[in-house]
Design an enzyme around this catalytic site. Structure first.
Site, PDB file in Angstrom:
ATOM      1  N   SER A  13       0.832  -1.213   0.000  1.00  0.00           N
ATOM      2  CA  SER A  13       0.000   0.000   0.000  1.00  0.00           C
ATOM      3  C   SER A  13       0.866   1.262   0.000  1.00  0.00           C
ATOM      4  CB  SER A  13      -0.987  -0.003   1.176  1.00  0.00           C
ATOM      5  OG  SER A  13      -0.335   0.202   2.408  1.00  0.00           O
ATOM      6  N   ASN A  14       2.011   1.236   0.649  1.00  0.00           N
ATOM      7  CA  ASN A  14       2.911   2.398   0.569  1.00  0.00           C
ATOM      8  C   ASN A  14       3.476   2.554  -0.839  1.00  0.00           C
ATOM      9  OD1 ASN A  14       3.397   3.947   3.194  1.00  0.00           O
ATOM     10  ND2 ASN A  14       3.390   1.809   3.886  1.00  0.00           N
ATOM     11  N   ARG A  65      21.644 -15.614   1.958  1.00  0.00           N
ATOM     12  CA  ARG A  65      21.242 -14.212   1.888  1.00  0.00           C
ATOM     13  C   ARG A  65      22.090 -13.426   0.891  1.00  0.00           C
ATOM     14  NH1 ARG A  65      18.238 -11.574   5.861  1.00  0.00           N
ATOM     15  NH2 ARG A  65      18.459 -13.316   7.293  1.00  0.00           N
ATOM     16  N   LEU A  93      18.672  -6.611   5.412  1.00  0.00           N
ATOM     17  CA  LEU A  93      19.658  -6.358   4.366  1.00  0.00           C
ATOM     18  C   LEU A  93      21.046  -6.302   4.980  1.00  0.00           C
ATOM     19  CD1 LEU A  93      17.628  -3.653   2.450  1.00  0.00           C
ATOM     20  CD2 LEU A  93      18.132  -5.977   1.641  1.00  0.00           C
ATOM     21  N   ASN A 107      13.681   4.084   3.738  1.00  0.00           N
ATOM     22  CA  ASN A 107      12.747   3.079   4.269  1.00  0.00           C
ATOM     23  C   ASN A 107      11.666   3.787   5.066  1.00  0.00           C
ATOM     24  OD1 ASN A 107      11.799   0.449   5.200  1.00  0.00           O
ATOM     25  ND2 ASN A 107      12.752   0.927   7.178  1.00  0.00           N
ATOM     26  N   HIS A 109       9.240   3.170   8.350  1.00  0.00           N
ATOM     27  CA  HIS A 109       9.123   2.312   9.528  1.00  0.00           C
ATOM     28  C   HIS A 109       7.938   2.780  10.368  1.00  0.00           C
ATOM     29  CE1 HIS A 109      10.346  -0.321  12.780  1.00  0.00           C
ATOM     30  NE2 HIS A 109      10.097   0.689  13.601  1.00  0.00           N
ATOM     31  N   THR A 141      20.886   2.501   6.723  1.00  0.00           N
ATOM     32  CA  THR A 141      22.295   2.253   7.031  1.00  0.00           C
ATOM     33  C   THR A 141      22.420   0.811   7.518  1.00  0.00           C
ATOM     34  OG1 THR A 141      21.991   3.060   9.278  1.00  0.00           O
ATOM     35  CG2 THR A 141      22.738   4.668   7.644  1.00  0.00           C
ATOM     36  N   ASP A 142      23.642   0.397   7.843  1.00  0.00           N
ATOM     37  CA  ASP A 142      23.856  -1.000   8.217  1.00  0.00           C
ATOM     38  C   ASP A 142      23.061  -1.416   9.449  1.00  0.00           C
ATOM     39  OD1 ASP A 142      25.483  -1.411   6.092  1.00  0.00           O
ATOM     40  OD2 ASP A 142      27.351  -1.197   7.203  1.00  0.00           O
ATOM     41  N   GLU A 174       1.188   7.058   6.947  1.00  0.00           N
ATOM     42  CA  GLU A 174       2.338   6.597   6.153  1.00  0.00           C
ATOM     43  C   GLU A 174       2.157   6.968   4.682  1.00  0.00           C
ATOM     44  OE1 GLU A 174       3.741   2.556   6.763  1.00  0.00           O
ATOM     45  OE2 GLU A 174       2.703   2.450   8.683  1.00  0.00           O
TER      46      GLU A 174
END
Ligand code: GAR
Length: 210
Positions: A13-14, A65, A93, A107, A109, A141-142, A174
């Site tokens: 939906s986003n 992965r 990720l 992203n 959230h 970021t990581d 959102e």
């Protein structure tokens, strides 16, 4: 216009909100592809209905992965994206992937970060007795859910709220926030500068937190 690829795992939906915003020719980004780690993600069919290339890169078909991420990068880069938007992409990720798109991957959230990183945010907000809740768009970021914040929106928690209706009410916020945040990144208003998101110097004088 900046070329944007969207990564999803579910209903999308986003993603639909971003596609809708990008239908306006004056919006600074166009959605050039939608990819999913789940080939049956509902959002892939939605994207295809809009005529946007939509591909599943099935994580189950890869040994690990890293192999899946390498395949995802290869498929994504075929569309020459300037910006990657994660929209309900529910697979962790690694630095391999994050590094490849450093400074150009964002992203959404479902919490007011840095509060409530991770999963089940609506339940945890209710358990904590929070009176407000919200959503955050940030650079990736990581460290999961820890990148520089681009934009946030808040909603109030009402008496009798359940995780489900809180999630549904937040989802509407959102859908407004993500197109706004992508615009800021795509038109160069906000960029990632190390650990912060800053207003670009050309617009705001001295860089400052976005
Ligand atoms: C959204 O609420 C998004 O914020 C959340 O998943 C939902 C996806 O819905 N993302 C995360 O929890 C990321 N960890 P959608 O597929 O309808 O956009």
């Amino acid at each position: 216009r900046k070329r944007v690829a969207v990564l999803i795992s579910g209903r999308g939906s986003n993603m639909s909100a971003l596609i809708g915003a990008a239908m306006d020719p004056s919006y600074p980004a166009e959605i050039v592809a939608v990819l999913s780690n789940k080939p049956d993600a509902g959002g892939l069919a939605t994207a295809a209905r809009y005529g946007i290339p939509a591909e599943g890169v099935d994580q189950r078909l890869f040994l690990d992965r890293a192999a899946h991420e390498r395949a995802l990068i290869e498929r994504l880069d075929a569309y020459r994206p300037d910006i990657i938007c994660l929209a309900g992409y529910m697979r962790l990720l690694t630095p391999l992937f994050v590094g490849h798109y450093a400074g150009r991957m964002i992203n959404i959230h479902p919490s007011l970060l840095p509060l409530f990183p991770g999963l089940h945010t609506h339940e945890r907000v209710l358990e904590a007795g929070m009176r407000i809740h919200g959503c955050t768009v940030h650079f990736v970021t990581d460290d999961m859910d820890e990148g520089p914040i681009i934009a946030q929106a808040a909603i109030t928690v009402e008496r009798g709220d359940t995780p489900d209706n809180l999630a549904n009410r937040l989802l509407r916020a959102e859908h407004r926030l993500y197109p706004h945040a992508l615009r800021l990144v795509a038109d160069g208003t906000v960029r990632q500068d190390g650990g912060r998101a800053v207003i670009a110097e050309s617009r705001g004088g001295t860089p400052r937190p976005a």
